[in-house]
Design a protein around this motif. Sequence first.
Motif, mmCIF file in Angstrom:
data_model
loop_
_atom_site.group_PDB
_atom_site.id
_atom_site.type_symbol
_atom_site.label_atom_id
_atom_site.label_comp_id
_atom_site.label_asym_id
_atom_site.label_seq_id
_atom_site.Cartn_x
_atom_site.Cartn_y
_atom_site.Cartn_z
ATOM 1 N N THR A 343 18.492 19.419 51.950
ATOM 2 C CA THR A 343 17.988 19.896 50.359
ATOM 3 C C THR A 343 16.540 19.645 49.778
ATOM 4 O O THR A 343 16.715 18.545 50.678
ATOM 5 N N VAL A 344 15.629 19.911 49.662
ATOM 6 C CA VAL A 344 14.380 20.165 49.135
ATOM 7 C C VAL A 344 14.148 20.197 47.769
ATOM 8 O O VAL A 344 15.048 20.971 47.025
ATOM 9 N N GLY A 345 13.132 19.702 47.555
ATOM 10 C CA GLY A 345 12.756 19.035 45.794
ATOM 11 C C GLY A 345 12.146 21.085 45.221
ATOM 12 O O GLY A 345 11.437 21.916 46.400
ATOM 13 N N PRO A 346 11.576 20.861 44.211
ATOM 14 C CA PRO A 346 11.251 22.301 42.896
ATOM 15 C C PRO A 346 9.936 22.466 43.992
ATOM 16 O O PRO A 346 9.488 23.544 43.928
ATOM 17 N N ASP A 347 9.003 21.187 44.669
ATOM 18 C CA ASP A 347 7.571 21.431 45.019
ATOM 19 C C ASP A 347 7.499 21.820 46.360
ATOM 20 O O ASP A 347 6.848 21.788 47.130
ATOM 21 N N SER A 348 8.845 21.325 47.175
ATOM 22 C CA SER A 348 8.801 21.420 47.989
ATOM 23 C C SER A 348 8.713 22.867 49.142
ATOM 24 O O SER A 348 7.957 23.925 49.366
ATOM 25 N N LYS A 349 7.797 22.869 50.094
ATOM 26 C CA LYS A 349 6.376 23.857 50.802
ATOM 27 C C LYS A 349 6.899 24.009 52.184
ATOM 28 O O LYS A 349 7.224 25.230 52.411
ATOM 29 N N LEU A 350 8.990 23.440 52.367
ATOM 30 C CA LEU A 350 9.072 23.555 53.787
ATOM 31 C C LEU A 350 9.865 24.927 53.274
ATOM 32 O O LEU A 350 10.191 25.684 54.490
ATOM 33 N N PRO A 351 10.701 25.129 52.820
ATOM 34 C CA PRO A 351 10.585 27.086 52.244
ATOM 35 C C PRO A 351 10.000 27.675 52.960
ATOM 36 O O PRO A 351 10.217 29.115 53.671
ATOM 37 N N ASP A 352 9.039 28.132 52.072
ATOM 38 C CA ASP A 352 7.805 28.323 52.844
ATOM 39 C C ASP A 352 7.769 28.354 54.323
ATOM 40 O O ASP A 352 7.752 29.325 54.247
ATOM 41 N N ILE A 353 7.047 27.517 54.853
ATOM 42 C CA ILE A 353 7.171 27.223 56.418
ATOM 43 C C ILE A 353 7.874 27.690 56.882
ATOM 44 O O ILE A 353 7.277 28.706 57.522
ATOM 45 N N ALA A 354 9.389 27.858 56.827
ATOM 46 C CA ALA A 354 10.148 28.310 57.694
ATOM 47 C C ALA A 354 10.195 29.538 56.939
ATOM 48 O O ALA A 354 10.959 30.324 57.887
ATOM 49 N N PHE A 355 10.176 30.761 56.182
ATOM 50 C CA PHE A 355 10.239 31.987 55.454
ATOM 51 C C PHE A 355 8.636 32.144 56.866
ATOM 52 O O PHE A 355 8.866 32.726 57.754
ATOM 53 N N TYR A 356 7.654 31.939 57.185
ATOM 54 C CA TYR A 356 6.553 31.495 57.905
ATOM 55 C C TYR A 356 6.479 31.855 59.424
ATOM 56 O O TYR A 356 6.810 32.890 59.958
ATOM 57 N N ALA A 357 7.577 30.841 59.741
ATOM 58 C CA ALA A 357 8.227 30.630 61.089
ATOM 59 C C ALA A 357 8.478 31.528 61.070
ATOM 60 O O ALA A 357 8.414 32.910 62.560
ATOM 61 N N MET A 358 9.895 32.897 60.281
ATOM 62 C CA MET A 358 10.471 33.489 60.390
ATOM 63 C C MET A 358 9.691 34.542 60.664
ATOM 64 O O MET A 358 10.155 35.557 61.675
ATOM 65 N N GLY A 359 8.705 34.837 60.455
ATOM 66 C CA GLY A 359 7.944 35.641 60.004
ATOM 67 C C GLY A 359 7.305 35.980 61.122
ATOM 68 O O GLY A 359 7.036 37.342 61.661
#
Length: 457
Positions: A343-359
């Motif tokens: 679980t991450v907070g609304p300001d977390s960059k982790l979702p973006d970083i994870a999707f960059y890795a998938m890309g």
Amino acid sequence: MVQVSAGRRIWGWYFFDWASQPYNTLLITFIFGPYINDLLRDGSAAQAAWGYGVGAAGICIAIFAPILGAIADRAGGRMKFIWLFSLLYVAGAAGLWFAAPDDFNLLFILLSFGIGLIGMEFATIFTNAMLPGLGTREQIGRISGTGWAFGYVGGLVALLIMLFLLAENPLTGKTLIGISPLFGLDAAAREGTRAVGPFAALWYAVFMIPFFLWVREPRQPGAETIGQAVRAALPELRQTLRHLPENRSLFAYLASSMFYRDALNGMYAFGGIYAAGVLGWSVVDVGVFGILAIITGAIFAFLGGRADERFGPKPVIVFNVLVLSAVAVAILFIAPDKVFGITVGPDSKLPDIAFYAMGALIGAGGGALQSASRTMMVRQASPGRMTEAFGLYALAGKATSFVAPLSIGIVTDITNDQRLGITPLIILFIIGLFLLFWVKPDGEPSEKWADSSASSF
């Protein structure tokens, strides 16, 4: 006819990948697809509409590609067909300029997009059929890989131009480097982003010049007239398909590639629109994601070509299908509030970083997979029937090209959830991997290449 060296012919052939790649990079994935999401203001509705539009174009391609291939095989003159479909590419791409926010006709835009996509796909069919004549059996893998890498670099350069100079952030009206769109384009009317269509059309027209100057076709003795070829095409195609199961390895490979290529195309078509809808990315955000994916695609298409040359195409294909299957599963566990169960907070960059890795993984796996797939077709085919074999390859790639986009559209509509909407891709990759079990690395004994069989243009 002016004589052209073998090296220049190969470079001319490479330029088709450079010229055509922006349709995939800019229009399908990273700029125009997410822009559709902005216009409709509903990620699920945009993904469904995009799925139906791309799927309808795929149906058209599936119906006419094998017929046109059979006609061209009998009548010769692939270059004339490439000219025709290049005109469709340019006209369809240029029509996307009319996707204005205040006067947006979704049907017209999807029709224009479909015309351009059909032009690009049909032109690709005929240029791919030229690959076996560019080198020997050992050289084909490296040539194919270098061509894919060169195309990715072209896509990257085109994307950087769009992001730095034209495509505006809808919130700020500025491009990625903080300037207003060039040429006085109105950011409020999204003219910078809409310019992607005319830009792709102009890019293609300019960079196809080396292709048309340097690529040559041999004269085909006994070539039929177009009328004769049209009358003979359907009976010949039926005969070819009737006997196809007799070559078990070729049949299994065509079936396998039909599924995994459709899944990969689904990833390309929906990667940007998925990120825009699920993670709330802007067109510029998706463009940055695209830069990373294209860089890894270019690098690994080149490296994959070298691996293909050393180990053969089958190990390269199996490895990359496994990687892409894992990516499709992993994407389901990336959301704005949770990443792989964390679980991450609304300001977390982790979702973006994870999707960059998938890309990055999608780019790497896709580049190497597509390059190796072309050379595997060469391994499976008979030297004396190479054009027919690439016609079958086109049929396999397009016969179900509508399945991924349509299934994504349907599942997204039913669930109203973009993440669940991409689950059909996982199934398609698994089916493709399973069918590879029956594919022999060098094809059936009677279908093997002879090194001396390579012809020249």
